[in-house]
Design a protein around this motif. Structure first.
Motif, PDB file in Angstrom:
ATOM      1  N   SER A  12       0.844  -1.189   0.000  1.00  0.00           N
ATOM      2  CA  SER A  12       0.000   0.000   0.000  1.00  0.00           C
ATOM      3  C   SER A  12       0.877   1.235   0.000  1.00  0.00           C
ATOM      4  O   SER A  12       2.093   1.158   0.211  1.00  0.00           O
ATOM      5  CB  SER A  12      -0.951   0.005   1.208  1.00  0.00           C
ATOM      6  N   VAL A  13       0.250   2.369  -0.246  1.00  0.00           N
ATOM      7  CA  VAL A  13       0.976   3.628  -0.376  1.00  0.00           C
ATOM      8  C   VAL A  13       0.673   4.508   0.834  1.00  0.00           C
ATOM      9  O   VAL A  13      -0.495   4.759   1.148  1.00  0.00           O
ATOM     10  CB  VAL A  13       0.601   4.366  -1.669  1.00  0.00           C
ATOM     11  N   ILE A  14       1.729   4.955   1.501  1.00  0.00           N
ATOM     12  CA  ILE A  14       1.618   5.736   2.727  1.00  0.00           C
ATOM     13  C   ILE A  14       1.937   7.192   2.415  1.00  0.00           C
ATOM     14  O   ILE A  14       2.785   7.495   1.580  1.00  0.00           O
ATOM     15  CB  ILE A  14       2.599   5.189   3.790  1.00  0.00           C
ATOM     16  N   ALA A  15       1.279   8.098   3.136  1.00  0.00           N
ATOM     17  CA  ALA A  15       1.492   9.522   2.894  1.00  0.00           C
ATOM     18  C   ALA A  15       2.874   9.989   3.299  1.00  0.00           C
ATOM     19  O   ALA A  15       3.414  10.927   2.720  1.00  0.00           O
ATOM     20  CB  ALA A  15       0.433  10.332   3.651  1.00  0.00           C
ATOM     21  N   CYS A  16       3.462   9.324   4.304  1.00  0.00           N
ATOM     22  CA  CYS A  16       4.678   9.850   4.917  1.00  0.00           C
ATOM     23  C   CYS A  16       5.603   8.721   5.336  1.00  0.00           C
ATOM     24  O   CYS A  16       5.152   7.707   5.872  1.00  0.00           O
ATOM     25  CB  CYS A  16       4.302  10.695   6.135  1.00  0.00           C
ATOM     26  N   THR A  17       6.890   8.905   5.151  1.00  0.00           N
ATOM     27  CA  THR A  17       7.869   7.896   5.554  1.00  0.00           C
ATOM     28  C   THR A  17       7.900   7.690   7.061  1.00  0.00           C
ATOM     29  O   THR A  17       8.367   6.659   7.535  1.00  0.00           O
ATOM     30  CB  THR A  17       9.281   8.305   5.089  1.00  0.00           C
ATOM     31  N   LEU A  18       7.413   8.666   7.821  1.00  0.00           N
ATOM     32  CA  LEU A  18       7.489   8.601   9.276  1.00  0.00           C
ATOM     33  C   LEU A  18       6.303   7.895   9.915  1.00  0.00           C
ATOM     34  O   LEU A  18       6.334   7.609  11.110  1.00  0.00           O
ATOM     35  CB  LEU A  18       7.570  10.022   9.867  1.00  0.00           C
ATOM     36  N   LEU A  19       5.255   7.620   9.130  1.00  0.00           N
ATOM     37  CA  LEU A  19       3.991   7.161   9.726  1.00  0.00           C
ATOM     38  C   LEU A  19       3.458   5.891   9.071  1.00  0.00           C
ATOM     39  O   LEU A  19       2.307   5.838   8.634  1.00  0.00           O
ATOM     40  CB  LEU A  19       2.953   8.283   9.620  1.00  0.00           C
ATOM     41  N   PRO A  20       4.245   4.831   9.028  1.00  0.00           N
ATOM     42  CA  PRO A  20       3.787   3.608   8.346  1.00  0.00           C
ATOM     43  C   PRO A  20       2.756   2.817   9.125  1.00  0.00           C
ATOM     44  O   PRO A  20       2.119   1.923   8.571  1.00  0.00           O
ATOM     45  CB  PRO A  20       5.075   2.803   8.199  1.00  0.00           C
ATOM     46  N   TYR A  21       2.575   3.121  10.428  1.00  0.00           N
ATOM     47  CA  TYR A  21       1.657   2.344  11.248  1.00  0.00           C
ATOM     48  C   TYR A  21       0.346   3.074  11.531  1.00  0.00           C
ATOM     49  O   TYR A  21      -0.512   2.549  12.239  1.00  0.00           O
ATOM     50  CB  TYR A  21       2.311   1.987  12.588  1.00  0.00           C
ATOM     51  N   SER A  22       0.190   4.286  11.020  1.00  0.00           N
ATOM     52  CA  SER A  22      -1.022   5.079  11.284  1.00  0.00           C
ATOM     53  C   SER A  22      -2.026   4.863  10.150  1.00  0.00           C
ATOM     54  O   SER A  22      -1.788   5.319   9.028  1.00  0.00           O
ATOM     55  CB  SER A  22      -0.664   6.558  11.404  1.00  0.00           C
ATOM     56  N   PRO A  23      -3.146   4.183  10.419  1.00  0.00           N
ATOM     57  CA  PRO A  23      -4.081   3.819   9.344  1.00  0.00           C
ATOM     58  C   PRO A  23      -4.566   5.009   8.524  1.00  0.00           C
ATOM     59  O   PRO A  23      -4.786   4.874   7.323  1.00  0.00           O
ATOM     60  CB  PRO A  23      -5.235   3.151  10.101  1.00  0.00           C
ATOM     61  N   GLU A  24      -4.744   6.168   9.147  1.00  0.00           N
ATOM     62  CA  GLU A  24      -5.304   7.286   8.387  1.00  0.00           C
ATOM     63  C   GLU A  24      -4.320   7.844   7.356  1.00  0.00           C
ATOM     64  O   GLU A  24      -4.705   8.590   6.457  1.00  0.00           O
ATOM     65  CB  GLU A  24      -5.755   8.409   9.321  1.00  0.00           C
ATOM     66  N   PHE A  25      -3.042   7.459   7.475  1.00  0.00           N
ATOM     67  CA  PHE A  25      -2.055   7.902   6.499  1.00  0.00           C
ATOM     68  C   PHE A  25      -1.797   6.840   5.425  1.00  0.00           C
ATOM     69  O   PHE A  25      -0.927   7.010   4.589  1.00  0.00           O
ATOM     70  CB  PHE A  25      -0.756   8.298   7.197  1.00  0.00           C
TER      71      PHE A  25
END
Length: 313
Positions: free
Chosen positions: A267-280
């Motif tokens: 999947s594609v994440i908004a930010c490299t710092l937040l891979p575990y936050s579902p909303e990102f």
């Protein structure tokens, strides 16, 4: 309206705890597509934002096929990215690392690999692969080495006894083979920026590293990301107050591909710092990931907006 809002910060994606509209960022002028190669790492740092360790496989290994799929999408979506970044975990723990790097280089992208330059990179098979890539693509390939502090004692405090020397051994090997490298450090030590850069300059000079300590792109000093520290929420009004543009924030110019353990696909994440936050987590495709990002996390404020930091080169 305000009575219905939580008094806690970073809860509602749209509204801050004080009832103001939360700042959001549109994807513009894409510079970097990141791939998280997996959270497994050969060491466990004291303050790793992604909790990488020898046992954490929450993000599993990507493959060259995965990378190729998203490079195809990158071209189909015409994002215009110039750089492909690989981060982890320790990228060279992933057995597909050399092949994934080649997939990006052979399409003409600059490639940035974030590594601790320790034993996983120093395996003979990996060394041979790096030498081959360097011979073919030269400085299109850059390795950014994690040197948390220019002083051995402080670096080892973060990364474990003996890690400073093992990283230097890897950097010496890269230097001897003219493979382009930069450095990432931390600013948690209470030094001023000039003091830190002076320390790195002395380290580079002592080892003959052709790295510019005064260039923020060559020696990147990241603010600490402590989620227990109280930070302000970023409202739409903050852009004018801070004299900053949303286009300057990392999620305006990059996205990251990850694969969660047990997931059917990456999947594609908004930010490299937040891979575990579902909303990102923005979806499984780059097209789905083109939507705006609301700055609903402390890292958004401290690291990106107030800290002005970016993981890209």
């Amino acid at each position: 309206m305000k009575d219905q809002l939580s008094t806690e910060k970073f809860v509602d994606p749209q509204i801050t705890a004080t009832g103001e509209p939360r700042a959001h960022v549109a994807l513009r002028n894409v510079q970097t597509l990141w791939f998280n190669t997996g959270t497994l790492c050969n060491i466990e740092c004291e303050n790793c934002y992604i909790l990488s360790s020898p046992t954490n496989d929450a993000l599993v290994y990507l493959t060259a096929e995965d990378v190729t799929t998203y490079l195809d999408q990158l071209e189909d979506r015409n994002w215009g990215a110039q750089e492909i970044g690989f981060t982890g975990g320790e990228p060279f723990m992933n057995p597909h690392m050399i092949d994934m790097t080649r997939c990006a280089l052979e399409r003409g992208y600059d490639v940035l690999i974030l590594t601790n330059a320790m034993q996983p990179m120093m395996r003979k098979r990996v060394q041979a692969g790096l030498l081959d890539l360097h011979a073919t693509y030269g400085d299109k390939l850059t390795l950014r080495i994690s040197v948390d502090h220019w002083d051995k004692g402080l670096h080892d405090k973060e990364r474990g006894a003996g890690s400073f020397q093992r990283t230097l051994d890897g950097m010496n090997w890269l230097r001897d083979h003219n493979i382009h490298m930069t450095v990432a450090g931390r600013t948690v030590w209470g030094e001023t920026d000039p003091q830190a850069r002076q320390g790195y300059a002395k380290l580079y000079a002592a080892h003959g590293f052709a790295i510019d300590a005064d260039n923020p792109a060559a020696t990147v000093l990241f603010p600490e990301m402590d989620e227990t520290v109280d930070v302000p929420e970023i409202t739409t009004a903050c852009w004018g107050i801070l004299n900053k543009s949303p286009d300057d924030v990392m999620c305006a110019s990059s996205r990251m591909v990850v694969k969660h353990k047990g997931a059917a696909s990456p999947s594609v994440i908004a930010c490299t710092l937040l891979p575990y936050s579902p909303e990102f987590d923005l979806g499984t495709t780059l097209e789905q990931a083109e939507r705006d990002v609301h700055l609903n996390h402390p890292h958004c404020a401290k690291f990106c907006v107030l800290g002005g930091a970016s993981c890209s080169a």
